[in-house]
Scaffold this motif. Structure first.
Motif, PDB file in Angstrom:
ATOM      1  N   ALA A  73       0.748  -1.176   0.120  1.00 54.85           N
ATOM      2  CA  ALA A  73       0.012   0.035   0.047  1.00 54.85           C
ATOM      3  C   ALA A  73       0.752   1.197   0.103  1.00 54.85           C
ATOM      4  CB  ALA A  73      -0.965  -0.007   1.043  1.00 54.85           C
ATOM      5  N   VAL A  74       1.848   1.308   0.831  1.00 53.42           N
ATOM      6  CA  VAL A  74       2.543   2.565   0.909  1.00 53.42           C
ATOM      7  C   VAL A  74       3.538   2.761  -0.379  1.00 53.42           C
ATOM      8  CG1 VAL A  74       4.268   3.631   2.284  1.00 53.42           C
ATOM      9  CG2 VAL A  74       2.385   2.640   3.661  1.00 53.42           C
ATOM     10  N   LYS A  75       4.061   1.654  -0.515  1.00 58.84           N
ATOM     11  CA  LYS A  75       5.170   1.568  -1.891  1.00 58.84           C
ATOM     12  C   LYS A  75       4.232   2.166  -2.913  1.00 58.84           C
ATOM     13  CE  LYS A  75       8.886  -1.413  -3.025  1.00 58.84           C
ATOM     14  NZ  LYS A  75       9.166  -2.849  -2.906  1.00 58.84           N
ATOM     15  N   GLY A  76       3.121   1.611  -3.279  1.00 55.99           N
ATOM     16  CA  GLY A  76       2.380   1.664  -4.354  1.00 55.99           C
ATOM     17  C   GLY A  76       1.964   3.441  -4.403  1.00 55.99           C
ATOM     18  N   LEU A 109       3.337   5.959  -2.778  1.00 55.84           N
ATOM     19  CA  LEU A 109       4.454   6.759  -2.745  1.00 55.84           C
ATOM     20  C   LEU A 109       5.020   6.727  -4.097  1.00 55.84           C
ATOM     21  CD1 LEU A 109       6.746   6.150   0.313  1.00 55.84           C
ATOM     22  CD2 LEU A 109       5.302   7.837   0.195  1.00 55.84           C
ATOM     23  N   ASN A 110       4.913   5.858  -4.968  1.00 51.57           N
ATOM     24  CA  ASN A 110       5.555   5.577  -6.351  1.00 51.57           C
ATOM     25  C   ASN A 110       4.422   6.473  -7.296  1.00 51.57           C
ATOM     26  OD1 ASN A 110       8.064   4.756  -5.367  1.00 51.57           O
ATOM     27  ND2 ASN A 110       7.099   2.533  -5.518  1.00 51.57           N
ATOM     28  N   ASN A 111       3.354   6.532  -6.825  1.00 52.12           N
ATOM     29  CA  ASN A 111       2.225   6.959  -7.745  1.00 52.12           C
ATOM     30  C   ASN A 111       2.178   8.490  -7.760  1.00 52.12           C
ATOM     31  OD1 ASN A 111      -0.023   7.738  -9.075  1.00 52.12           O
ATOM     32  ND2 ASN A 111      -1.522   6.516  -7.679  1.00 52.12           N
ATOM     33  N   THR A 112       2.220   9.012  -8.831  1.00 52.29           N
ATOM     34  CA  THR A 112       2.588  10.469  -9.025  1.00 52.29           C
ATOM     35  C   THR A 112       1.309  11.018  -9.208  1.00 52.29           C
ATOM     36  OG1 THR A 112       3.220  10.151 -11.198  1.00 52.29           O
ATOM     37  CG2 THR A 112       4.975  10.674  -9.819  1.00 52.29           C
ATOM     38  N   ASN A 113       0.175  10.322  -9.493  1.00 51.38           N
ATOM     39  CA  ASN A 113      -0.992  10.859  -9.916  1.00 51.38           C
ATOM     40  C   ASN A 113      -2.030  10.204  -8.762  1.00 51.38           C
ATOM     41  OD1 ASN A 113      -2.872  12.432 -11.020  1.00 51.38           O
ATOM     42  ND2 ASN A 113      -2.925  10.797 -12.754  1.00 51.38           N
ATOM     43  N   ALA A 114      -1.882  10.225  -7.678  1.00 56.46           N
ATOM     44  CA  ALA A 114      -2.957   9.594  -6.716  1.00 56.46           C
ATOM     45  C   ALA A 114      -4.039  10.412  -6.626  1.00 56.46           C
ATOM     46  CB  ALA A 114      -2.336   9.740  -5.152  1.00 56.46           C
ATOM     47  N   LYS A 115      -5.382   9.781  -6.591  1.00 55.97           N
ATOM     48  CA  LYS A 115      -6.593  10.527  -6.668  1.00 55.97           C
ATOM     49  C   LYS A 115      -7.112  10.810  -5.158  1.00 55.97           C
ATOM     50  CE  LYS A 115      -7.337   9.988 -10.931  1.00 55.97           C
ATOM     51  NZ  LYS A 115      -5.877   9.698 -11.403  1.00 55.97           N
ATOM     52  N   LYS A 116      -6.571  10.059  -4.318  1.00 59.90           N
ATOM     53  CA  LYS A 116      -6.823  10.458  -2.736  1.00 59.90           C
ATOM     54  C   LYS A 116      -5.839  10.268  -1.778  1.00 59.90           C
ATOM     55  CE  LYS A 116      -9.401   7.344  -0.302  1.00 59.90           C
ATOM     56  NZ  LYS A 116      -8.499   6.787   0.483  1.00 59.90           N
ATOM     57  N   PRO A 117      -5.769  10.644  -0.752  1.00 62.81           N
ATOM     58  CA  PRO A 117      -4.955  10.298   0.131  1.00 62.81           C
ATOM     59  C   PRO A 117      -4.946   8.851   0.479  1.00 62.81           C
ATOM     60  CG  PRO A 117      -6.468  11.482   1.336  1.00 62.81           C
ATOM     61  CD  PRO A 117      -6.929  11.415  -0.119  1.00 62.81           C
ATOM     62  N   LEU A 118      -3.823   8.225   1.194  1.00 67.15           N
ATOM     63  CA  LEU A 118      -3.783   6.809   1.815  1.00 67.15           C
ATOM     64  C   LEU A 118      -4.380   6.774   2.973  1.00 67.15           C
ATOM     65  CD1 LEU A 118      -2.924   4.124   0.969  1.00 67.15           C
ATOM     66  CD2 LEU A 118      -0.614   4.608   1.952  1.00 67.15           C
ATOM     67  N   ASP A 130     -11.628  12.013   0.904  1.00 64.67           N
ATOM     68  CA  ASP A 130     -12.053  11.629  -0.391  1.00 64.67           C
ATOM     69  C   ASP A 130     -11.447  11.972  -1.588  1.00 64.67           C
ATOM     70  OD1 ASP A 130     -14.409  11.087  -1.802  1.00 64.67           O
ATOM     71  OD2 ASP A 130     -15.687  11.885  -0.385  1.00 64.67           O
ATOM     72  N   TYR A 131     -12.217  11.860  -2.613  1.00 60.88           N
ATOM     73  CA  TYR A 131     -11.360  11.917  -4.114  1.00 60.88           C
ATOM     74  C   TYR A 131     -11.432  13.538  -4.665  1.00 60.88           C
ATOM     75  CZ  TYR A 131     -11.523   6.900  -4.432  1.00 60.88           C
ATOM     76  OH  TYR A 131     -11.270   5.638  -3.890  1.00 60.88           O
ATOM     77  N   TYR A 132     -11.456  14.334  -3.962  1.00 60.87           N
ATOM     78  CA  TYR A 132     -11.404  15.773  -4.488  1.00 60.87           C
ATOM     79  C   TYR A 132     -10.008  16.169  -4.769  1.00 60.87           C
ATOM     80  CZ  TYR A 132     -15.804  16.166  -1.824  1.00 60.87           C
ATOM     81  OH  TYR A 132     -17.095  16.050  -1.244  1.00 60.87           O
ATOM     82  N   GLU A 133     -10.054  16.971  -5.956  1.00 61.79           N
ATOM     83  CA  GLU A 133      -8.433  17.538  -6.340  1.00 61.79           C
ATOM     84  C   GLU A 133      -8.204  18.569  -5.364  1.00 61.79           C
ATOM     85  OE1 GLU A 133      -8.488  18.042 -10.493  1.00 61.79           O
ATOM     86  OE2 GLU A 133      -6.539  18.824 -10.552  1.00 61.79           O
ATOM     87  N   LEU A 134      -9.108  19.328  -5.035  1.00 64.44           N
ATOM     88  CA  LEU A 134      -8.676  20.645  -4.249  1.00 64.44           C
ATOM     89  C   LEU A 134      -9.635  20.836  -3.356  1.00 64.44           C
ATOM     90  CD1 LEU A 134      -7.058  23.378  -6.577  1.00 64.44           C
ATOM     91  CD2 LEU A 134      -5.837  21.911  -5.016  1.00 64.44           C
ATOM     92  N   TYR A 176      -5.186  17.390  -0.839  1.00 69.19           N
ATOM     93  CA  TYR A 176      -4.842  16.452   0.194  1.00 69.19           C
ATOM     94  C   TYR A 176      -4.308  14.930  -0.319  1.00 69.19           C
ATOM     95  CZ  TYR A 176      -7.165  19.870   3.178  1.00 69.19           C
ATOM     96  OH  TYR A 176      -7.334  20.830   3.901  1.00 69.19           O
ATOM     97  N   ARG A 177      -3.990  14.958  -1.517  1.00 70.18           N
ATOM     98  CA  ARG A 177      -4.042  13.671  -2.362  1.00 70.18           C
ATOM     99  C   ARG A 177      -2.361  13.148  -1.705  1.00 70.18           C
ATOM    100  NH1 ARG A 177      -6.549  14.251  -8.106  1.00 70.18           N
ATOM    101  NH2 ARG A 177      -8.604  14.048  -7.564  1.00 70.18           N
ATOM    102  N   GLN A 178      -1.561  13.820  -1.325  1.00 73.00           N
ATOM    103  CA  GLN A 178      -0.329  13.242  -1.034  1.00 73.00           C
ATOM    104  C   GLN A 178      -0.144  12.714   0.424  1.00 73.00           C
ATOM    105  OE1 GLN A 178       3.435  14.473  -3.132  1.00 73.00           O
ATOM    106  NE2 GLN A 178       2.230  16.130  -3.581  1.00 73.00           N
ATOM    107  N   ALA A 179      -0.947  13.106   1.253  1.00 74.63           N
ATOM    108  CA  ALA A 179      -1.195  12.801   2.807  1.00 74.63           C
ATOM    109  C   ALA A 179      -1.521  11.373   2.969  1.00 74.63           C
ATOM    110  CB  ALA A 179      -2.239  13.752   3.380  1.00 74.63           C
ATOM    111  N   ILE A 180      -0.967  10.970   4.130  1.00 79.01           N
ATOM    112  CA  ILE A 180      -1.138   9.560   4.497  1.00 79.01           C
ATOM    113  C   ILE A 180      -1.959   9.584   6.143  1.00 79.01           C
ATOM    114  CG2 ILE A 180      -0.211   7.569   5.180  1.00 79.01           C
ATOM    115  CD1 ILE A 180       2.211   8.225   3.430  1.00 79.01           C
TER     116      ILE A 180
END
Ligand SMILES: Nc1ncnc2c1ncn2[C@@H]1O[C@H](COP(=O)(O)OP(=O)(O)OP(=O)(O)O)[C@@H](O)[C@H]1O
Length: 316
Positions: free
Chosen positions: A68-71, A73-82, A174-178, A184-188
């Motif tokens: 989960a974390v590896k995927g 961190l390596n995803n430059t286009n995450a749609k939501k935070p982890l 949630d899946y908001y861009e902003l 918030y898409r890079q937060a964990i």
């Protein structure tokens, strides 16, 4: 110091820090903590190595958390935070794993200014203040993610959290861009709780009684039952929570109860970390002093590895 000189000095220091950061970002971040300090690939490798080396008896945790974390961190286009929810018996390694994740992303780990830990009984003690806590929690998360998108939030003792409080952070998961200009898409987000521990133990015991090994247990044997039991448990902090309802928790991570051999491994590590030679006799005595359940079979340590270091104080 007169105010104008002080103002100029502060402005000068800020400007030179900025110049340093722009000219030599790697060097600058080596000496001073930066958001996104480690390259994400290095963080993922560090996480894998640390979990492989330090975490005992949790093959499911190791697999799910690394993946989960590896995927993520390596995803430059995450749609939501982890969002990870860690469940299990006391002393089985939930806080330990939270710390390992934090240390793999930020060198200062839990002491990093980008890692934030909330403890339900400490930060949200009073049921009648729930509306104030909701506002505080939102503005705390908003403020910190604005400063550093790769912020890590750890919520401990979720099972002691007042029902409904955690739903206040739903928009951030949630899946908001902003949201109000903040992404918030890079937060964990990591949630820790004992809720669901009985369910996990039930599955582990079933395997044991049927002569199957612990490592045979698959995520699918536990995960669904776990999320349902957490959703329906009034003392889980997630009771009828929209976070579960709306599938905003990405993974429910089950921590299996620890066995005698794992307790021995914990004792060994603790003795070595104190710089003593391992005395097998003391090691066995400490492991034997722990209590195990169920009463007849005595397979699982009822405190996991939690009191191991306190017991060692007695011997050394
Ligand atoms: N699976 C494990 N592998 C290695 N060490 C462990 C493991 N579980 C626990 N430990 C050791 O025991 C200590 C206490 O565990 P930890 O605080 O992570 O338990 P916990 O699951 O968070 O318990 P609680 O639910 O009571 O908060 C850890 O700091 C670690 O040293």
């Amino acid at each position: 110091v007169e105010p104008i000189s002080l103002g100029l000095a502060i402005a000068g220091a800020a400007a030179s820090a900025l110049t340093g950061f722009i000219s030599y970002p790697r060097l600058y971040c080596y000496f001073r903590e930066c958001c996104l300090q480690r390259q994400d690939q290095r963080a993922a490798a560090a996480l894998q190595e640390n979990l492989d080396k330090k975490l005992f008896g949790q093959h499911l945790v190791n697999k799910v958390v690394v993946k989960a974390v590896k995927g993520f961190l390596n995803n430059t286009n995450a749609k939501k935070p982890l969002a990870l929810s860690l469940h299990g018996w006391t002393g089985t390694g939930k806080n330990f794993v939270g710390r390992i994740v934090a240390e793999s992303i930020y060198k200062r780990g839990l002491r990093s200014k980008y890692v934030h830990q909330f403890v339900a009984t400490l930060h949200f003690p009073h049921a009648h203040s729930i509306n104030i806590y909701k506002d505080q929690l939102q503005s705390w998360i908003r403020g910190n993610v604005s400063i550093c998108p790769r912020s890590l939030f750890i919520f401990d003792e979720m099972d002691k959290m007042h029902a409904g409080l955690i739903d206040s952070i739903k928009p951030f998961l949630d899946y908001y861009e902003l949201l109000d200009g903040v992404s918030y898409r890079q937060a964990i987000f990591i949630f820790l709780s004992n809720a669901g521990a009985e369910k996990i133990t039930e599955v582990a015991l079933d395997f044991w009684r049927n002569g199957r090994t612990r490592e045979d247990i698959q995520l699918t044997d536990i995960q669904n039952a776990l999320s349902v039991s957490v959703f329906n448990n009034k003392n889980s902090g997630f009771w009828h929570s929209t976070l579960i309802d709306r599938n905003l928790i990405d993974y429910f991570v089950p921590f299996l109860p620890l066995e005698y051999k794992h307790v021995k491994m914990c004792v060994r590590v603790e003795i070595e970390s104190r710089g003593y030679a391992v005395d097998e006799d003391i090691l066995t005595r400490i492991a034997n002093e722990m209590t195990y359940f169920p009463r007849e079979e005595r397979i699982y340590s009822d405190k996991g590895c939690k009191t191991v270091d306190a017991k060692l104080d007695y011997y050394f």
